[in-house]
Design a protein around this motif. Structure first.
Motif, mmCIF file in Angstrom:
data_model
loop_
_atom_site.group_PDB
_atom_site.id
_atom_site.type_symbol
_atom_site.label_atom_id
_atom_site.label_comp_id
_atom_site.label_asym_id
_atom_site.label_seq_id
_atom_site.Cartn_x
_atom_site.Cartn_y
_atom_site.Cartn_z
ATOM 1 N N GLY A 161 0.822 -1.197 0.000
ATOM 2 C CA GLY A 161 0.000 0.000 0.000
ATOM 3 C C GLY A 161 0.861 1.254 0.000
ATOM 4 N N TRP A 162 0.214 2.398 -0.110
ATOM 5 C CA TRP A 162 0.887 3.697 -0.136
ATOM 6 C C TRP A 162 0.158 4.616 0.816
ATOM 7 C CZ3 TRP A 162 5.110 6.215 -1.202
ATOM 8 C CH2 TRP A 162 5.113 7.592 -1.441
ATOM 9 N N ASP A 163 0.880 5.168 1.816
ATOM 10 C CA ASP A 163 0.231 6.018 2.813
ATOM 11 C C ASP A 163 0.405 7.507 2.537
ATOM 12 O OD1 ASP A 163 2.839 6.605 3.534
ATOM 13 O OD2 ASP A 163 2.749 5.630 5.504
ATOM 14 N N GLY A 164 0.920 7.826 1.370
ATOM 15 C CA GLY A 164 1.146 9.213 1.005
ATOM 16 C C GLY A 164 2.584 9.649 1.168
ATOM 17 N N ALA A 165 3.362 8.879 1.905
ATOM 18 C CA ALA A 165 4.777 9.192 2.110
ATOM 19 C C ALA A 165 5.668 7.968 1.921
ATOM 20 C CB ALA A 165 5.000 9.775 3.508
ATOM 21 N N HIS A 166 5.155 6.798 2.304
ATOM 22 C CA HIS A 166 5.930 5.559 2.208
ATOM 23 C C HIS A 166 5.022 4.421 1.773
ATOM 24 C CE1 HIS A 166 9.841 6.741 3.858
ATOM 25 N NE2 HIS A 166 9.171 7.533 4.686
ATOM 26 N N HIS A 167 5.655 3.381 1.253
ATOM 27 C CA HIS A 167 4.941 2.148 0.956
ATOM 28 C C HIS A 167 4.825 1.302 2.225
ATOM 29 C CE1 HIS A 167 6.185 3.293 -3.166
ATOM 30 N NE2 HIS A 167 5.008 2.791 -3.469
ATOM 31 N N VAL A 168 3.745 0.553 2.303
ATOM 32 C CA VAL A 168 3.448 -0.254 3.482
ATOM 33 C C VAL A 168 3.222 -1.691 3.036
ATOM 34 C CG1 VAL A 168 1.906 -0.587 5.442
ATOM 35 C CG2 VAL A 168 2.359 1.734 4.598
ATOM 36 N N ILE A 169 3.959 -2.618 3.626
ATOM 37 C CA ILE A 169 3.801 -4.037 3.295
ATOM 38 C C ILE A 169 2.569 -4.572 4.012
ATOM 39 C CG2 ILE A 169 4.835 -6.332 3.510
ATOM 40 C CD1 ILE A 169 7.576 -4.985 3.303
ATOM 41 N N GLN A 170 1.650 -5.148 3.238
ATOM 42 C CA GLN A 170 0.396 -5.650 3.783
ATOM 43 C C GLN A 170 0.248 -7.158 3.637
ATOM 44 O OE1 GLN A 170 -2.108 -3.087 1.391
ATOM 45 N NE2 GLN A 170 -2.214 -1.532 3.006
ATOM 46 N N GLY A 171 1.160 -7.785 2.966
ATOM 47 C CA GLY A 171 1.104 -9.227 2.791
ATOM 48 C C GLY A 171 2.290 -9.708 1.982
ATOM 49 N N LEU A 172 2.466 -11.014 1.922
ATOM 50 C CA LEU A 172 3.595 -11.602 1.202
ATOM 51 C C LEU A 172 3.159 -12.938 0.630
ATOM 52 C CD1 LEU A 172 6.691 -11.296 0.619
ATOM 53 C CD2 LEU A 172 7.062 -12.703 2.648
ATOM 54 N N TYR A 173 3.349 -13.109 -0.665
ATOM 55 C CA TYR A 173 3.024 -14.373 -1.328
ATOM 56 C C TYR A 173 4.233 -15.298 -1.259
ATOM 57 C CZ TYR A 173 1.407 -17.660 -4.890
ATOM 58 O OH TYR A 173 1.020 -18.799 -5.562
ATOM 59 N N ILE A 174 4.002 -16.545 -0.886
ATOM 60 C CA ILE A 174 5.073 -17.529 -0.768
ATOM 61 C C ILE A 174 4.753 -18.710 -1.683
ATOM 62 C CG2 ILE A 174 6.365 -19.025 0.807
ATOM 63 C CD1 ILE A 174 5.292 -17.186 3.081
ATOM 64 N N ASP A 175 5.609 -18.992 -2.610
ATOM 65 C CA ASP A 175 5.421 -20.114 -3.526
ATOM 66 C C ASP A 175 5.555 -21.414 -2.738
ATOM 67 O OD1 ASP A 175 5.511 -22.061 -5.471
ATOM 68 O OD2 ASP A 175 6.962 -21.023 -6.740
ATOM 69 N N GLU A 176 4.481 -22.183 -2.673
ATOM 70 C CA GLU A 176 4.511 -23.395 -1.856
ATOM 71 C C GLU A 176 5.539 -24.402 -2.370
ATOM 72 O OE1 GLU A 176 0.996 -25.679 -1.700
ATOM 73 O OE2 GLU A 176 0.647 -25.687 -3.873
ATOM 74 N N ASN A 177 5.857 -24.349 -3.656
ATOM 75 C CA ASN A 177 6.863 -25.264 -4.198
ATOM 76 C C ASN A 177 8.260 -24.948 -3.675
ATOM 77 O OD1 ASN A 177 4.988 -26.661 -5.881
ATOM 78 N ND2 ASN A 177 5.071 -24.969 -7.342
ATOM 79 N N ARG A 178 8.461 -23.724 -3.173
ATOM 80 C CA ARG A 178 9.773 -23.319 -2.677
ATOM 81 C C ARG A 178 9.871 -23.400 -1.152
ATOM 82 N NH1 ARG A 178 12.553 -20.625 -6.557
ATOM 83 N NH2 ARG A 178 14.328 -21.519 -5.442
ATOM 84 N N VAL A 179 8.789 -23.851 -0.489
ATOM 85 C CA VAL A 179 8.802 -23.876 0.982
ATOM 86 C C VAL A 179 9.918 -24.766 1.544
ATOM 87 C CG1 VAL A 179 7.500 -24.608 3.032
ATOM 88 C CG2 VAL A 179 6.404 -23.195 1.283
ATOM 89 N N PRO A 180 10.166 -25.973 1.010
ATOM 90 C CA PRO A 180 11.280 -26.768 1.549
ATOM 91 C C PRO A 180 12.626 -26.047 1.424
ATOM 92 C CG PRO A 180 9.824 -28.161 0.247
ATOM 93 C CD PRO A 180 9.378 -26.740 0.002
ATOM 94 N N ALA A 181 12.879 -25.425 0.267
ATOM 95 C CA ALA A 181 14.133 -24.697 0.087
ATOM 96 C C ALA A 181 14.174 -23.469 0.983
ATOM 97 C CB ALA A 181 14.296 -24.285 -1.378
ATOM 98 N N LEU A 182 13.030 -22.821 1.170
ATOM 99 C CA LEU A 182 12.954 -21.659 2.050
ATOM 100 C C LEU A 182 13.240 -22.064 3.490
ATOM 101 C CD1 LEU A 182 12.256 -18.644 2.396
ATOM 102 C CD2 LEU A 182 9.861 -19.338 2.636
#
Length: 254
Positions: free
Chosen positions: A24-45
């Motif tokens: 998101g954008w609060d007018g001054a900075h970007h704000v992280i609201q979520g993160l997508y995680i590829d389930e195929n990469r979970v073991p390597a992660l």
């Protein structure tokens, strides 16, 4: 690979990404609201997290978010949207160029990749359109790496070497809207340098740095050349995976 490079590799190697509604954008900075995680990469992660001393991958990802937050809060990494060429505006999503949005091209068809072949040495592969359409691009990238090193006691007091390798990533055409001309303040190709302190970002430049030059531009698509692209990779076509939301660090299947 140091922790700075690990953070950026999580994006460029598509372990995680920020989908359209996750920044998101609060007018001054970007704000992280979520993160997508590829389930195929979970073991390597999970293995990466363990190698970094984290028993729980969610702790590792929270550290990832925290480091990107440090970059986002660095006022020296902010460039007003109107100073960026309009063709690159889709990379910014909403608002100005900030530390988070400077790092995020790592996940945009790998327009930016940072490797760490030796201690205190970095190699940056970048799409030349970024250097043309973002003023002070090279100084900004160097400052980003410098900023991400500061929380780490083993790195903050050390100088580091950095070299830049140019390419044109044809898959980035999915995101970039048309041709990218040189903007005022675009920097010439720096080759390699040794960094002892954060570079000064001078946004007052109204002309091209002179003499302006770019090195020969290889084209890559299939991961066998400089850009290590994944053909057709795009947020909207990511496989079903996991999503982490903030501030509550919970996982669920997408």
């Amino acid at each position: 690979m140091d922790f700075v490079t690990q953070i950026l590799h999580l994006l460029s190697e598509e372990y995680v990404c920020f989908q359209d509604d996750m920044i998101g954008w609060d007018g001054a900075h970007h704000v992280i609201q979520g993160l997508y995680i590829d389930e195929n990469r979970v073991p390597a992660l999970t293995l990466l997290a363990a190698q970094g001393g984290f028993d729980d991958p969610s702790d590792y990802l929270n550290r990832f978010i925290g480091f990107l937050g440090l970059a986002e809060q660095d006022e020296d990494l902010i460039v007003p949207r109107e100073r960026i060429d309009k063709a690159l505006h889709p990379l910014l999503r909403e608002g100005d160029l900030t530390g988070l949005m400077l790092a995020n091209p790592c996940a945009c068809n790998k327009a930016l990749m940072i490797d760490n072949p030796e201690d205190n040495k970095y190699t940056v592969s970048y799409d030349t359109r970024l250097a043309k359409g973002i003023l002070c691009f090279f100084d900004l990238v160097v400052h980003l790496i410098w900023r991400l090193r500061q929380p780490l006691r083993s790195l903050r007091s050390c100088s580091f070497d950095i070299s830049f390798i140019s390419a044109r990533n044809i898959d980035l055409d999915q995101v970039v809207d048309g041709e990218v001309p040189f903007v005022a303040g675009a920097q010439g190709y720096p080759g390699a340098m040794t960094v002892t302190d954060a570079p000064v970002i001078d946004l007052s430049q109204e002309e091209l740095s002179a003499p302006f030059k770019l090195p020969p531009i290889p084209v890559s698509r299939n991961g066998r050349q400089l850009c290590f692209l994944v053909p057709g990779a795009h947020y909207s076509r990511l496989p079903v995976g996991f999503i982490m939301s903030w501030p509550a660090a919970s996982f669920w299947c997408g």
